[in-house]
Design an enzyme around this catalytic site. Structure first.
Site, PDB file in Angstrom:
ATOM      1  CB  CYS A 100      -0.983  -0.061   1.164  1.00 46.59           C
ATOM      2  SG  CYS A 100      -2.446   0.933   0.855  1.00 46.59           S
ATOM      3  CG  HIS A 122      -3.243  -2.974   4.402  1.00 51.33           C
ATOM      4  ND1 HIS A 122      -2.335  -2.344   5.213  1.00 51.33           N
ATOM      5  CD2 HIS A 122      -3.770  -2.015   3.610  1.00 51.33           C
ATOM      6  CE1 HIS A 122      -2.320  -1.055   4.943  1.00 51.33           C
ATOM      7  NE2 HIS A 122      -3.192  -0.829   3.972  1.00 51.33           N
ATOM      8  CD  GLU A 167      -0.624  -5.091   6.856  1.00 48.58           C
ATOM      9  OE1 GLU A 167      -0.443  -5.671   5.767  1.00 48.58           O
ATOM     10  OE2 GLU A 167      -0.996  -3.899   6.937  1.00 48.58           O
TER      11      GLU A 167
HETATM   12  N1  GLN Z   1      -3.934   6.264   0.733  1.00 49.42           N
HETATM   13  C1  GLN Z   1      -2.693   6.094   1.437  1.00 49.42           C
HETATM   14  C2  GLN Z   1      -1.606   6.954   0.821  1.00 49.42           C
HETATM   15  O1  GLN Z   1      -1.796   7.462  -0.226  1.00 49.42           O
HETATM   16  C3  GLN Z   1      -2.259   4.650   1.452  1.00 49.42           C
HETATM   17  C4  GLN Z   1      -3.225   3.867   2.267  1.00 49.42           C
HETATM   18  C5  GLN Z   1      -2.645   2.655   2.916  1.00 49.42           C
HETATM   19  O2  GLN Z   1      -1.432   2.465   3.026  1.00 49.42           O
HETATM   20  N2  GLN Z   1      -3.527   1.845   3.413  1.00 49.42           N
HETATM   21  O3  GLN Z   1      -0.555   7.085   1.410  1.00 49.42           O
END
Ligand code: GLN
Length: 181
Positions: free
Chosen positions: A77, A161, A163
């Site tokens: 992410c 995610h 985890e």
């Molecule tokens: N939207 C977040 C960002 O742009 C990322 C979201 C996440 O890591 N769950 O940093």
């Protein structure tokens, strides 16, 4: 020893998961913390905050150097965003932040990743997708026609995610890559 980038975000969940796999881990906040690591997790969280923290600590130079040395990495992410062309430039990808829509803060889906066997249950939280990638980067999987997982050499990056769902295969991949490093 596997490092977990701990500038911001849910690094503790990654450490617990690694612990469950029997892998020793250490939090990484400075370039010195990278010494002696054989793998690194870049967790989810808020990529802008992480990028500022990385620049403040000098990790904006140390992390690309570690990647160039072949250090295996698993990015999730915001961690994936941090590695993109517009941030650390470790992966030749362009990410689109909050790509599934700001309103859809969170959703779950089963995704199939090339080389990781049966579909995995994935939690997406204000997730990015990979809008574009260069020839050194291989797509590992898509959701609704958008790339949500990539691999480039010893780096795997996913938009979701693992985890949070008890999914261990990506961390297992990292631990195995770390053992071979
Ligand atoms: N939207 C977040 C960002 O742009 C990322 C979201 C996440 O890591 N769950 O940093």
């Amino acid at each position: 020893m596997v490092g977990v980038l701990a500038l911001q975000g849910d690094f503790e969940a990654h450490r617990r998961l690694l612990d469950g796999l029997g892998a020793d881990s250490r939090e990484v906040r400075t370039p010195a913390d990278l010494a002696g690591l054989s793998g690194l997790v870049l967790p989810g969280g808020e990529s802008t905050t992480m990028a500022l923290g990385a620049a403040r600590e000098g990790l904006d130079r140390a992390l690309p150097a570690a990647a160039a040395d072949g250090l295996p990495m698993l990015a999730t992410c915001a961690g994936m965003i941090l590695l993109d062309r517009d941030h650390l430039g470790v992966l030749d990808i362009r990410t689109q932040r909050n790509a599934f829509g700001r309103q859809i803060r969170s959703f779950e889906s089963d995704v199939t990743l090339e080389g990781f066997g049966e579909p995995m249950h994935a939690v997406f939280i204000r997730a990015p997708w990979v809008a574009d990638h260069g020839p050194t980067v291989e797509s590992l999987g898509e959701l609704d026609g958008h790339v949500i997982a990539v691999r480039s050499g010893r780096i795997v990056a996913v938009a979701f995610h693992p985890e949070l769902t008890g999914e261990t295969r990506l961390h297992r991949w990292l631990v195995d890559a770390a053992a071979a490093f």
